[in-house]
Scaffold this motif. Structure first.
Motif, PDB file in Angstrom:
ATOM      1  N   GLY A  36     -63.635  26.428  48.929  1.00 15.32           N
ATOM      2  CA  GLY A  36     -64.835  25.473  48.265  1.00 15.32           C
ATOM      3  C   GLY A  36     -65.373  25.038  49.448  1.00 15.32           C
ATOM      4  N   GLY A  37     -66.411  23.693  50.196  1.00 13.94           N
ATOM      5  CA  GLY A  37     -66.665  23.696  51.046  1.00 13.94           C
ATOM      6  C   GLY A  37     -68.513  22.993  50.684  1.00 13.94           C
ATOM      7  N   PRO A  69     -64.714  13.479  40.758  1.00 14.39           N
ATOM      8  CA  PRO A  69     -66.254  13.944  39.728  1.00 14.39           C
ATOM      9  C   PRO A  69     -67.687  14.552  40.785  1.00 14.39           C
ATOM     10  CG  PRO A  69     -65.788  11.403  41.080  1.00 14.39           C
ATOM     11  CD  PRO A  69     -64.589  12.274  42.051  1.00 14.39           C
ATOM     12  N   GLN A  70     -67.834  13.967  40.005  1.00 11.91           N
ATOM     13  CA  GLN A  70     -69.876  14.972  39.743  1.00 11.91           C
ATOM     14  C   GLN A  70     -70.215  14.685  41.675  1.00 11.91           C
ATOM     15  OE1 GLN A  70     -69.403  13.100  37.502  1.00 11.91           O
ATOM     16  NE2 GLN A  70     -70.656  14.248  35.955  1.00 11.91           N
ATOM     17  N   GLY A  71     -70.484  15.877  42.722  1.00 16.67           N
ATOM     18  CA  GLY A  71     -71.488  14.878  43.441  1.00 16.67           C
ATOM     19  C   GLY A  71     -70.796  15.061  45.022  1.00 16.67           C
ATOM     20  N   ILE A  72     -69.300  15.098  44.680  1.00 13.61           N
ATOM     21  CA  ILE A  72     -68.453  14.345  46.128  1.00 13.61           C
ATOM     22  C   ILE A  72     -68.316  16.509  46.266  1.00 13.61           C
ATOM     23  CG2 ILE A  72     -65.918  13.974  46.695  1.00 13.61           C
ATOM     24  CD1 ILE A  72     -67.551  12.083  45.072  1.00 13.61           C
ATOM     25  N   ILE A 131     -74.095  22.896  45.275  1.00 12.94           N
ATOM     26  CA  ILE A 131     -75.226  22.960  46.190  1.00 12.94           C
ATOM     27  C   ILE A 131     -73.690  22.872  47.675  1.00 12.94           C
ATOM     28  CG2 ILE A 131     -75.614  19.901  47.152  1.00 12.94           C
ATOM     29  CD1 ILE A 131     -75.456  19.166  44.850  1.00 12.94           C
ATOM     30  N   ARG A 132     -74.616  23.893  48.651  1.00 14.53           N
ATOM     31  CA  ARG A 132     -73.809  24.283  49.456  1.00 14.53           C
ATOM     32  C   ARG A 132     -74.034  23.450  50.874  1.00 14.53           C
ATOM     33  NH1 ARG A 132     -69.729  28.059  47.487  1.00 14.53           N
ATOM     34  NH2 ARG A 132     -70.770  29.091  45.644  1.00 14.53           N
ATOM     35  N   ASP A 133     -75.036  22.811  50.271  1.00 15.67           N
ATOM     36  CA  ASP A 133     -75.585  22.254  51.987  1.00 15.67           C
ATOM     37  C   ASP A 133     -74.979  21.128  51.862  1.00 15.67           C
ATOM     38  OD1 ASP A 133     -77.284  21.046  53.603  1.00 15.67           O
ATOM     39  OD2 ASP A 133     -79.166  21.628  52.816  1.00 15.67           O
ATOM     40  N   THR A 174     -74.337  14.178  52.151  1.00 14.17           N
ATOM     41  CA  THR A 174     -73.288  14.241  53.531  1.00 14.17           C
ATOM     42  C   THR A 174     -73.316  13.847  54.987  1.00 14.17           C
ATOM     43  OG1 THR A 174     -72.445  16.748  52.984  1.00 14.17           O
ATOM     44  CG2 THR A 174     -71.456  15.019  51.101  1.00 14.17           C
ATOM     45  N   GLU A 175     -72.649  13.770  55.435  1.00 18.40           N
ATOM     46  CA  GLU A 175     -72.790  13.833  57.319  1.00 18.40           C
ATOM     47  C   GLU A 175     -72.206  15.329  57.157  1.00 18.40           C
ATOM     48  OE1 GLU A 175     -71.906  11.277  59.375  1.00 18.40           O
ATOM     49  OE2 GLU A 175     -73.790  10.513  59.592  1.00 18.40           O
ATOM     50  N   ASN A 176     -72.571  16.082  58.403  1.00 15.54           N
ATOM     51  CA  ASN A 176     -71.392  16.677  58.417  1.00 15.54           C
ATOM     52  C   ASN A 176     -70.798  16.281  60.064  1.00 15.54           C
ATOM     53  OD1 ASN A 176     -70.719  18.905  59.610  1.00 15.54           O
ATOM     54  ND2 ASN A 176     -71.449  20.489  59.233  1.00 15.54           N
TER      55      ASN A 176
END
Ligand code: TYD
Length: 135
Positions: free
Chosen positions: A50-51, A93-96, A123-125, A131-133
């Protein structure tokens, strides 16, 4: 927040002397129509899967065998679930943003998915996935 919708869904389990049987029916045990199934096995020690987030895809993830950890993130909120039972699914759900890690030897991850595979849905970025890395 959508991350609050990430939750464990208990699945039916029929256990008898011959073993355990579980089943999943769309819109009954998962809150979406199932378009795709994929599974991950043979994960080497230390590998992660994933990721990424998916723009328009819902999933349910199940540890068919063994154990692994699922890390979820939406903006500054992070949640972690450990899956180790074949009669429990994690709804995403979507977007997580999600990453699966710490696979035990011989574990098998099953995913039930609401869409056909489409790389454009990914969305790999992490920044674009809002999200916050923190790695
Ligand atoms: P990838 O997205 O990297 O797997 P994960 O995010 O679960 O770790 O997918 C690995 C490869 O498999 C990549 O080439 C895309 C392909 N793939 C499909 O063709 N169909 C699918 O349903 C999935 C999940 C992946």
């Amino acid at each position: 927040m959508d991350i609050d919708k990430c939750q464990i869904i208990n699945l039916p389990r029929i256990a008898d002397a011959r073993g355990d049987l579980s089943f999943i029916e769309e819109r009954k045990h998962v809150p979406f129509d199932i378009k795709r199934v994929y599974y991950i096995s043979n994960v080497p020690n230390g590998s992660t899967r994933g990721g990424h987030a998916n723009k328009d895809t819902e999933q349910m993830i199940i540890a068919l065998n063994g154990r692994f950890r699922v890390r979820l993130r939406e903006t500054n909120t992070e949640k972690t679930f450990v899956l180790d039972r074949s009669d429990r699914g994690l709804y995403i759900p979507q977007g997580i943003w999600h990453r699966i890690e710490d696979f035990s030897q011989g574990s098998i991850m099953l995913a039930l998915v609401s869409s056909f595979y489409d790389e454009k849905d990914y969305i790999r970025d992490q920044a674009c996935a809002h999200t916050e890395n923190k790695e």
